[in-house]
Design a protein around this motif. Structure first.
Motif, PDB file in Angstrom:
ATOM      1  N   ILE A  56     -37.019  -4.768  32.191  1.00  0.00           N
ATOM      2  CA  ILE A  56     -36.375  -4.760  32.723  1.00  0.00           C
ATOM      3  C   ILE A  56     -35.471  -5.319  31.523  1.00  0.00           C
ATOM      4  O   ILE A  56     -34.537  -5.288  31.873  1.00  0.00           O
ATOM      5  N   GLY A  57     -36.164  -6.647  31.350  1.00  0.00           N
ATOM      6  CA  GLY A  57     -35.113  -7.427  30.383  1.00  0.00           C
ATOM      7  C   GLY A  57     -34.766  -6.909  28.857  1.00  0.00           C
ATOM      8  O   GLY A  57     -33.489  -6.728  28.895  1.00  0.00           O
ATOM      9  N   TYR A  58     -35.485  -6.001  28.917  1.00  0.00           N
ATOM     10  CA  TYR A  58     -35.230  -4.906  27.415  1.00  0.00           C
ATOM     11  C   TYR A  58     -34.389  -3.856  27.229  1.00  0.00           C
ATOM     12  O   TYR A  58     -33.750  -3.260  26.236  1.00  0.00           O
ATOM     13  N   ASN A  59     -35.009  -3.138  28.428  1.00  0.00           N
ATOM     14  CA  ASN A  59     -33.825  -1.748  28.448  1.00  0.00           C
ATOM     15  C   ASN A  59     -33.112  -1.511  29.181  1.00  0.00           C
ATOM     16  O   ASN A  59     -32.691  -0.624  29.311  1.00  0.00           O
ATOM     17  N   VAL A  60     -33.211  -2.330  30.613  1.00  0.00           N
ATOM     18  CA  VAL A  60     -31.928  -2.509  30.927  1.00  0.00           C
ATOM     19  C   VAL A  60     -30.858  -3.564  30.815  1.00  0.00           C
ATOM     20  O   VAL A  60     -29.670  -2.805  30.549  1.00  0.00           O
ATOM     21  N   LEU A  61     -31.346  -4.427  30.791  1.00  0.00           N
ATOM     22  CA  LEU A  61     -30.438  -5.060  31.073  1.00  0.00           C
ATOM     23  C   LEU A  61     -30.011  -5.619  29.315  1.00  0.00           C
ATOM     24  O   LEU A  61     -29.235  -6.454  29.220  1.00  0.00           O
ATOM     25  N   GLY A  62     -30.839  -5.350  28.464  1.00  0.00           N
ATOM     26  CA  GLY A  62     -30.253  -4.732  27.786  1.00  0.00           C
ATOM     27  C   GLY A  62     -30.638  -6.356  26.834  1.00  0.00           C
ATOM     28  O   GLY A  62     -29.925  -7.066  25.855  1.00  0.00           O
ATOM     29  N   VAL A  63     -31.646  -7.654  26.629  1.00  0.00           N
ATOM     30  CA  VAL A  63     -31.924  -8.695  26.309  1.00  0.00           C
ATOM     31  C   VAL A  63     -31.893  -8.468  24.489  1.00  0.00           C
ATOM     32  O   VAL A  63     -32.610  -7.338  23.991  1.00  0.00           O
ATOM     33  N   GLY A  64     -31.453  -8.953  23.667  1.00  0.00           N
ATOM     34  CA  GLY A  64     -31.460  -8.522  22.364  1.00  0.00           C
ATOM     35  C   GLY A  64     -30.815  -7.766  21.558  1.00  0.00           C
ATOM     36  O   GLY A  64     -29.631  -8.165  20.864  1.00  0.00           O
ATOM     37  N   GLN A  65     -29.287  -7.423  23.154  1.00  0.00           N
ATOM     38  CA  GLN A  65     -28.753  -6.029  22.204  1.00  0.00           C
ATOM     39  C   GLN A  65     -27.458  -7.189  22.819  1.00  0.00           C
ATOM     40  O   GLN A  65     -26.959  -7.831  23.710  1.00  0.00           O
TER      41      GLN A  65
ATOM     42  N   GLY B 263     -25.000  -5.863  25.228  1.00  0.00           N
ATOM     43  CA  GLY B 263     -24.861  -6.232  26.421  1.00  0.00           C
ATOM     44  C   GLY B 263     -25.968  -5.329  27.460  1.00  0.00           C
ATOM     45  O   GLY B 263     -27.218  -5.349  26.793  1.00  0.00           O
ATOM     46  N   VAL B 264     -25.476  -4.839  28.748  1.00  0.00           N
ATOM     47  CA  VAL B 264     -26.429  -4.217  28.734  1.00  0.00           C
ATOM     48  C   VAL B 264     -26.848  -2.696  28.217  1.00  0.00           C
ATOM     49  O   VAL B 264     -26.562  -2.195  27.093  1.00  0.00           O
TER      50      VAL B 264
ATOM     51  N   VAL C  41     -27.841   2.251  31.674  1.00  0.00           N
ATOM     52  CA  VAL C  41     -26.817   1.451  32.799  1.00  0.00           C
ATOM     53  C   VAL C  41     -24.805   1.763  32.347  1.00  0.00           C
ATOM     54  O   VAL C  41     -24.911   1.896  33.375  1.00  0.00           O
ATOM     55  N   LYS C  42     -24.375   1.121  31.348  1.00  0.00           N
ATOM     56  CA  LYS C  42     -23.378   1.487  30.421  1.00  0.00           C
ATOM     57  C   LYS C  42     -23.093   3.050  30.744  1.00  0.00           C
ATOM     58  O   LYS C  42     -22.093   3.024  31.665  1.00  0.00           O
ATOM     59  N   ASP C  43     -24.388   3.894  31.273  1.00  0.00           N
ATOM     60  CA  ASP C  43     -23.488   5.297  31.002  1.00  0.00           C
ATOM     61  C   ASP C  43     -23.107   5.288  32.343  1.00  0.00           C
ATOM     62  O   ASP C  43     -22.259   6.530  33.304  1.00  0.00           O
ATOM     63  N   LEU C  44     -24.199   4.798  34.013  1.00  0.00           N
ATOM     64  CA  LEU C  44     -23.592   4.454  34.991  1.00  0.00           C
ATOM     65  C   LEU C  44     -22.481   4.196  35.792  1.00  0.00           C
ATOM     66  O   LEU C  44     -21.676   4.301  36.203  1.00  0.00           O
ATOM     67  N   ILE C  45     -22.053   3.069  35.003  1.00  0.00           N
ATOM     68  CA  ILE C  45     -21.189   1.947  35.351  1.00  0.00           C
ATOM     69  C   ILE C  45     -20.322   1.372  34.495  1.00  0.00           C
ATOM     70  O   ILE C  45     -18.821   1.296  34.922  1.00  0.00           O
TER      71      ILE C  45
END
Lengths: 579, 52
Positions: free
Chosen positions: A512-521, A523-524, A528-532
């Motif tokens: 969830i941290g890396y691939n959903v919330l985008g930790v180290g990137q 933003g999310v 997730v950006k595609d949805l919101i």
């Protein structure tokens, strides 16, 4: 209550379960991951994940499936209802139907690419000089350029092959467990191994295909995949008013290449060589995430498939050795065959630049077709390789249909013909959606992320907690060993109850941290950006519709489960004499 | 390919291949000694989906 259907032979069920597990991931995804994360370090994390996640969940699924089957339940909602005995219990099981159903909708699309490519080599139209050429062919074939462009039945379009794959899958599933799935896997799995061995022998004897590029050879290709220490050439970037940073330029493989790279670095202050050793690589959480994820997808644990397949076993059928055999067959195909074919072959023709960073589709449908078309007897080996992928895909897609068939029959009290008709309609609509919205494979990618990755973690965690804490280790251990010819080491009691759920939760947390919330990137994640939506990146209608399809499917399965619940509970009470 | 690479490859391939062939051996031994339970072909009988 007797089973409605059952497997004909022990070898049949083992081949069916291993067939479910062996798929494109074994031959395309696995070697890419090994190469990306550095052979030795990745394999260490991979084997640890196999012991702590793969085998425990596999045995848990086999056991709970057989328990459910003995009471006449073959679907995850029915089996979960039997085990949990709470009104909400059955609803936990709806993922065990939704996950394989949604995955089937896009997996059959990829299956049809494999069929189309194998026949393309037979027709002699797969002649590419560059990866860009083969990439353009792929884009046109699957309609990646524009939505709706994949629809059609010409020989150079995916539509006809998709129809053939659909027909084959539903013909086999209609014939049932023993006469359809088992019979097909009895022939397809050995054929698949033979094809893989033939291609492997061809690849390992490629030597140095281009004498003008002596470093691009099979031994260096194997080194790129398996070397535990990665030698990287890095370039310095000086930022204005900021610290200097070093970014990776390329990986160096082979003594001569390393020597030349070292000379280049010595001559320039902006270049340097670094070595990433095995323990340094193991500190990277992404590596553990990749290794655990590969075990998941490869073994088909958390898909809701094994639990349904195991429900057609008999009471005293051995599940310890059968489960181990099915997983070891998958590992053999993945490590001993898949791990030695695609990357070394691609490296021998294209070098590091041609294979680094290529995803599963890039490697499989852009790089490899060009590689096969460049080698002697390329049309023959290209056909064999893609036909091998096609067989692997069919044995997997079949396994995704059976949990839904079992659920529809169980919940709606309908026969095989009716359940196949309903499922055919539903999957045709779903696959139609995926094929229509083919631009940049957006629909496929979105469904794969949310259902084929995210939800699998959820379902697998649910299953192992159910086994360890609801069935309980004492009863579960007895069930595991009923009719078993070998014993599971006692240590696995502790692993299945404590280590596997904890390990899964930690991996899920990182996921969830890396691939959903985008930790180290910045933003999310893009999913997730595609949805919101987000700053400078509008939401995607196709992504939203894809998630809508997932929600509709979950609601439909939930409603059907609700209608069957009272009957299931009444039936259980009657059998146990409490009504 | 470095010595480490050869070692990793041989150990990885060797481990999974040994496990796979050991499983085949165990199953074939049980089959030949008749320890495998007898099975019947598909039979359409009742289940929760076919409850009267």
């Amino acid at each position: 209550m007797p089973n409605k259907e059952s497997w004909n032979s022990r070898i049949g069920v083992i081949l069916a379960v291993s067939g479910s597990a062996v798929g494109l991931g074994n031959f395309l995804r696995f070697p890419g991951q090994v190469a990306q994360y550095g052979g030795g370090a990745f394999m260490l994390a991979y084997f640890i994940s196999f012991l702590l996640i793969g085998l425990p969940i596999c045995w848990a699924e086999w056991t709970m499936g057989r328990m459910g089957g003995q009471r006449g339940f073959h679907s995850s909602p029915g089996i979960f209802n039997l085990i949990i005995r709470r009104p909400w219990g059955k609803y936990l099981g709806i993922l065990g139907v939704a996950v394989p159903l949604i995955i089937y909708m896009y997996y059959v699309y990829i299956e049809s690419w494999c069929l189309g490519y194998s026949l393309g080599f037979v027709r002699g139209v797969m002649d590419f000089d560059t990866v860009a050429e083969s990439g353009a062919f792929w884009s046109n074939f699957i309609g990646a350029g524009e939505d709706g462009s994949a629809v059609g039945f010409g020989i150079d379009r995916v539509g006809m092959f998709l129809a053939i794959c659909f027909a084959l899958n539903f013909f086999l599933i209609y014939r049932g467990i023993a006469k359809g799935i088992e019979l097909f896997c009895l022939y397809a799995m050995p054929a698949l191994v033979v094809l893989a061995v033939i291609i492997l022998l061809r690849v390992l004897t490629l030597g140095t295909p281009d004498a003008t590029k002596p470093d691009q050879n099979i031994v260096n290709g194997l080194g790129y995949l398996w070397n535990p220490t990665k030698v990287i050439l890095q370039e310095r970037t000086v930022n204005e008013n900021g610290p200097e940073t070093w970014s990776d330029l390329t990986e160096l493989v082979g003594a001569e290449v390393v020597k030349a790279g070292a000379a280049e670095a010595a001559a320039s202050p902006d270049l340097r060589i670094v070595e990433k050793k095995i323990f340094q690589q193991l500190k990277n959480p992404q590596l553990w995430l990749a290794a655990a994820g590969q075990i998941f997808f490869s073994l088909s644990v958390g898909f809701g498939v094994i639990i349904t397949y195991a429900s057609y076993l008999r009471k005293r059928d051995d599940i310890v050795l059968s489960g181990l055999s099915a997983t070891s067959a998958n590992e053999f195909c993945e490590v001993s065959l898949g791990g030695l074919i695609s990357i070394p072959a691609a490296y021998a023709f294209l070098g590091v630049a041609g294979v680094a960073g290529m995803g599963t589709f890039g490697l499989g449908f852009n790089v490899l077709p060009m590689v096969f078309s460049s080698m002697p007897f390329g049309n023959l080996f290209g056909f064999l390789f893609f036909f091998l992928l096609f067989l692997a895909a069919v044995t997997s897609s079949l396994s995704m249909l059976q949990p839904v068939i079992a659920f529809l029959e169980e919940a709606l009290r309908i026969n095989r013909k009716q359940s196949v008709a309903i499922l055919g309609l539903f999957t045709a609509l779903g696959s139609g959606f995926v094929v229509y919205f083919s631009k940049d494979v957006k629909a496929l990618d979105t469904l794969d992320f949310w259902m084929g990755t995210f939800m699998i973690f959820v379902l697998a965690t649910t299953q192992i907690i159910l086994f360890g804490w609801v069935v309980g280790m004492e009863k579960g251990w007895k069930e595991v060993h009923r009719g078993a010819s070998i014993r599971v080491p006692r240590l696995f009691q502790f692993i299945m109850k404590f280590i596997t759920p904890s390990f899964l939760l930690v991996i899920f947390f990182f996921f969830i941290g890396y691939n959903v919330l985008g930790v180290g990137q910045s933003g999310v994640s893009n999913y997730v950006k595609d949805l919101i939506g987000g700053e400078g990146s509008p939401s995607s209608l196709v992504a939203r519709l894809s998630v809508g399809l997932i929600l509709l499917t979950l609601i439909f399965i939930g409603l059907v489960t609700g209608t069957a619940a009272k009957r299931w509970t009444r039936q259980l009470n009657r059998e146990e004499g409490t009504e | 390919m470095t010595l480490g690479g050869w070692l990793v490859m041989v150990l990885s391939v060797g481990t999974v291949s040994s496990l796979f062939f050991w499983c085949i051996y165990r199953i074939s031994v049980e089959k030949s000694t008749g320890n495998e339970p007898a099975r019947k072909p598909d039979a359409e009988t009742s289940g929760p989906g076919h409850e009267a």
